[in-house]
Design an enzyme around this catalytic site. Structure first.
Site, PDB file in Angstrom:
ATOM      1  N   ASP A   1      81.322  57.787 -55.040  1.00 42.06           N
ATOM      2  CA  ASP A   1      82.372  58.191 -55.085  1.00 42.06           C
ATOM      3  C   ASP A   1      82.293  59.680 -55.496  1.00 42.06           C
ATOM      4  OD1 ASP A   1      85.269  58.764 -54.575  1.00 42.06           O
ATOM      5  OD2 ASP A   1      86.148  57.384 -55.484  1.00 42.06           O
TER       6      ASP A   1
ATOM      7  N   ASP B   1      86.799  64.220 -59.354  1.00 46.21           N
ATOM      8  CA  ASP B   1      87.049  63.534 -57.778  1.00 46.21           C
ATOM      9  C   ASP B   1      88.049  63.025 -57.483  1.00 46.21           C
ATOM     10  OD1 ASP B   1      84.731  62.378 -55.838  1.00 46.21           O
ATOM     11  OD2 ASP B   1      86.119  61.076 -56.281  1.00 46.21           O
TER      12      ASP B   1
ATOM     13  N   ASP C   1      91.523  61.930 -55.362  1.00 43.47           N
ATOM     14  CA  ASP C   1      91.515  60.267 -55.737  1.00 43.47           C
ATOM     15  C   ASP C   1      91.891  59.751 -54.143  1.00 43.47           C
ATOM     16  OD1 ASP C   1      92.061  57.404 -54.949  1.00 43.47           O
ATOM     17  OD2 ASP C   1      93.427  57.709 -57.008  1.00 43.47           O
TER      18      ASP C   1
ATOM     19  N   ASP D   1      82.544  68.510 -45.603  1.00 40.97           N
ATOM     20  CA  ASP D   1      81.861  68.812 -46.926  1.00 40.97           C
ATOM     21  C   ASP D   1      81.522  68.021 -47.465  1.00 40.97           C
ATOM     22  OD1 ASP D   1      80.124  70.031 -48.831  1.00 40.97           O
ATOM     23  OD2 ASP D   1      82.014  69.444 -49.968  1.00 40.97           O
TER      24      ASP D   1
ATOM     25  N   HIS E   1      80.840  61.104 -49.842  1.00 35.11           N
ATOM     26  CA  HIS E   1      81.527  60.826 -51.188  1.00 35.11           C
ATOM     27  C   HIS E   1      83.128  60.316 -51.178  1.00 35.11           C
ATOM     28  CE1 HIS E   1      77.108  62.046 -53.447  1.00 35.11           C
ATOM     29  NE2 HIS E   1      77.760  63.416 -52.192  1.00 35.11           N
TER      30      HIS E   1
ATOM     31  N   GLU F   1      79.073  66.178 -43.123  1.00 31.08           N
ATOM     32  CA  GLU F   1      77.936  66.527 -44.393  1.00 31.08           C
ATOM     33  C   GLU F   1      77.260  64.955 -44.689  1.00 31.08           C
ATOM     34  OE1 GLU F   1      75.769  68.114 -47.951  1.00 31.08           O
ATOM     35  OE2 GLU F   1      77.750  67.910 -47.774  1.00 31.08           O
TER      36      GLU F   1
ATOM     37  N   PHE G   1      50.498  65.354 -40.087  1.00 31.97           N
ATOM     38  CA  PHE G   1      51.904  64.736 -39.412  1.00 31.97           C
ATOM     39  C   PHE G   1      52.013  64.677 -38.023  1.00 31.97           C
ATOM     40  CE2 PHE G   1      56.003  64.791 -37.621  1.00 31.97           C
ATOM     41  CZ  PHE G   1      56.733  64.624 -38.529  1.00 31.97           C
TER      42      PHE G   1
HETATM   43 CA    CA Z   1      85.119  61.800 -54.350  1.00 28.73          CA
END
Ligand code: CA
Length: 485
Positions: free
Chosen positions: A196, A202, A204, A233, A237, A263, A304
């Protein structure tokens, strides 16, 4: 979406912070359109932690270069008026614009607050590495320069799950904020125990006030700015249920269909498939597994096996959901997810995303115009862009015949005169190059083909079956198309 749509990632990390980028893009729109670009993914338009911020250090989602905040009115890319002018220019040309939406975190708080938090192990965020204690964190956002215009919402520590700095002790780390209903979201990527937390404060998204505010913001944003879609974006997370609900809410509340791509940075195909299930296929995803295949091919060179290039990629398993790309602002040299595709395989990789049937390709500004003022590959890429625009139509036939050479044909369609092509990509050094017979069908008998990239010399005249021995040189690319006088 129109046939053979092409997205342009309209920025790279090291652009000058001259507030001229919206104007630069406005000037480039006509040329980009001539080469087949029909949509632009713009960098984050909101105010970051400083004028130099690329946009992922989100400070104020309501300030698109309108208020004197963080010592600047303009963002790195320009003012709100210039952004609106760019959107108008794109729409006049029938091009579309996708907004880069950052909902995971906020940086550059206006004030600190004291609150309880627990330091956790950065490599395993579920494991505390100390006692719960009072820390002083940068979590209070009051936006004094905006003075409640558009929204009076102010952010406090209870709206965040974690921070990375205790001002009182100067200690860095990851601090999980304590409180009622606090803690990291469960529906996030499982890397590092629970991923997260990425950076800054960050958000909530499980907090009902936060959720309501972000929904309200999204409605305001799309009402005020006529974007046609969004690039979400850092969704690895962000709680996947929240992302599901946010996209649904935007589709319900906004008066037009929005294109959405997320993403999710992982090479793991199963993780991406699981995520698509969780968000009910409401968004596309960047094909990160394919990017890593290109990266590996560039590293391993002739060792490869090109026949495995599309194994375990999103474009093969969920072609309708895949945005294919070679590189981006995070994979470019010096950035957080550096995995830049080697120049020796770059153009081949582009041929494979631009000329094949599946996937919605995205052309990276840094590859096209260059990074940090360095040289770009515009001249090498333009023939491929035009081949996508005019030739890459119709049924696809694969002939992955050698570990060091793969070929495919597009048979053309009635709507696009002279469309059809044969593409060969090689990464080996067989003395005679690589040859394979491909047949396009009797309708093509007698047509003369040449390599539109200019790498292979000579022409080929197709026989009664519309076939020929197509060829490509050592470690090279060929895109054979009909010669048109
Ligand atoms: Ca987060």
């Amino acid at each position: 979406m129109q046939k053979n749509g092409l997205m342009f990632q309209a920025f790279e990390w090291d652009l000058p912070a001259d507030a001229q980028h919206w104007e630069r893009l406005r000037g480039a729109a006509t040329e980009l359109q001539e080469y087949g670009v029909d949509s632009l993914w713009l960098p984050p338009a909101h105010k970051g932690v400083s004028r130099e911020d690329v946009g992922y250090g989100s400070y104020d989602l309501y300030d698109m270069g309108e208020f004197d905040q963080k010592n600047t009115v303009a963002t790195k890319y320009g003012t709100v008026e210039e952004l609106i002018a760019l959107l108008e220019t794109l729409h006049e040309r029938g091009m579309r614009a996708y907004a880069d939406i950052v909902l995971n975190h906020k940086g550059g708080a206006d004030e600190t607050e004291i609150f309880r938090a627990t330091p956790v192990n950065p490599e395993d965020r579920l494991s505390p590495v100390g006692e719960s204690r009072d820390i002083e964190g940068w979590t209070k956002f009051t936006f004094p320069g905006r003075q409640d215009k558009y929204s009076a919402f102010q952010w406090h520590f209870s709206h965040f799950t974690g921070v990375d700095f205790d001002q009182r002790t100067g200690e860095k780390g990851i601090f999980r904020i304590e409180g009622e209903d606090a803690g990291f979201s469960e529906k996030v990527d499982g890397e590092k125990g629970n991923f997260d937390y990425l950076m800054n404060a960050d958000i909530d998204v499980d907090n009902p006030d936060v959720r309501a505010e972000l929904f309200r913001w999204g409605k305001w944003f799309f009402d005020r700015f006529p974007f046609d879609g969004m690039r979400m974006d850092a969704i690895k997370h962000i709680d996947s249920q929240f992302m599901h609900d946010f996209v649904q809410e935007m589709q319900d509340q906004v008066d037009r269909d929005l294109y959405v791509v997320g993403e999710y940075w992982t090479a793991g195909l199963e993780t991406l498939q699981h995520y698509l299930d969780q968000v009910s296929y409401q968004l596309d995803l960047f094909d990160v597994p394919l990017h890593f295949k290109f990266f590996q091919a560039g590293q391993d060179k002739e060792n490869f096996d090109l026949r495995t290039l599309f194994d375990d990629t999103l474009v093969r398993s969920k072609p309708q959901q895949a945005v294919t790309f070679v590189d981006n602002h995070d994979s470019q040299p010096g950035q957080a997810l550096e995995s830049f595709v080697d120049d020796g395989f770059k153009i081949q990789a582009y041929a494979l995303i631009l000329l094949r049937q599946d996937g919605y390709p995205c052309l990276f500004y840094g590859d096209y115009y260059g990074i940090g003022g360095g040289p770009g590959q515009e001249e090498a890429l333009n023939p491929l862009l035009l081949a996508r625009k005019y030739r890459a139509y119709g049924e696809e036939i694969d002939n992955f015949f050698d570990p060091n050479c793969i070929a495919f044909a597009r048979l053309g369609d009635a709507d696009h005169p002279h469309s059809g092509l044969v593409c060969l990509v090689s990464n080996g050094y067989a003395p005679e190059g690589y040859h394979c017979r491909m047949e396009l069908g009797p309708d093509w008998a007698g047509q003369i083909f040449y390599d539109v990239t200019g790498r292979q010399e000579g022409t080929l005249t197709l026989d009664d079956q519309g076939g020929a021995e197509f060829y490509v040189g050592q470690n090279s690319l060929a895109v054979w198309v009909e010669q048109v006088e």
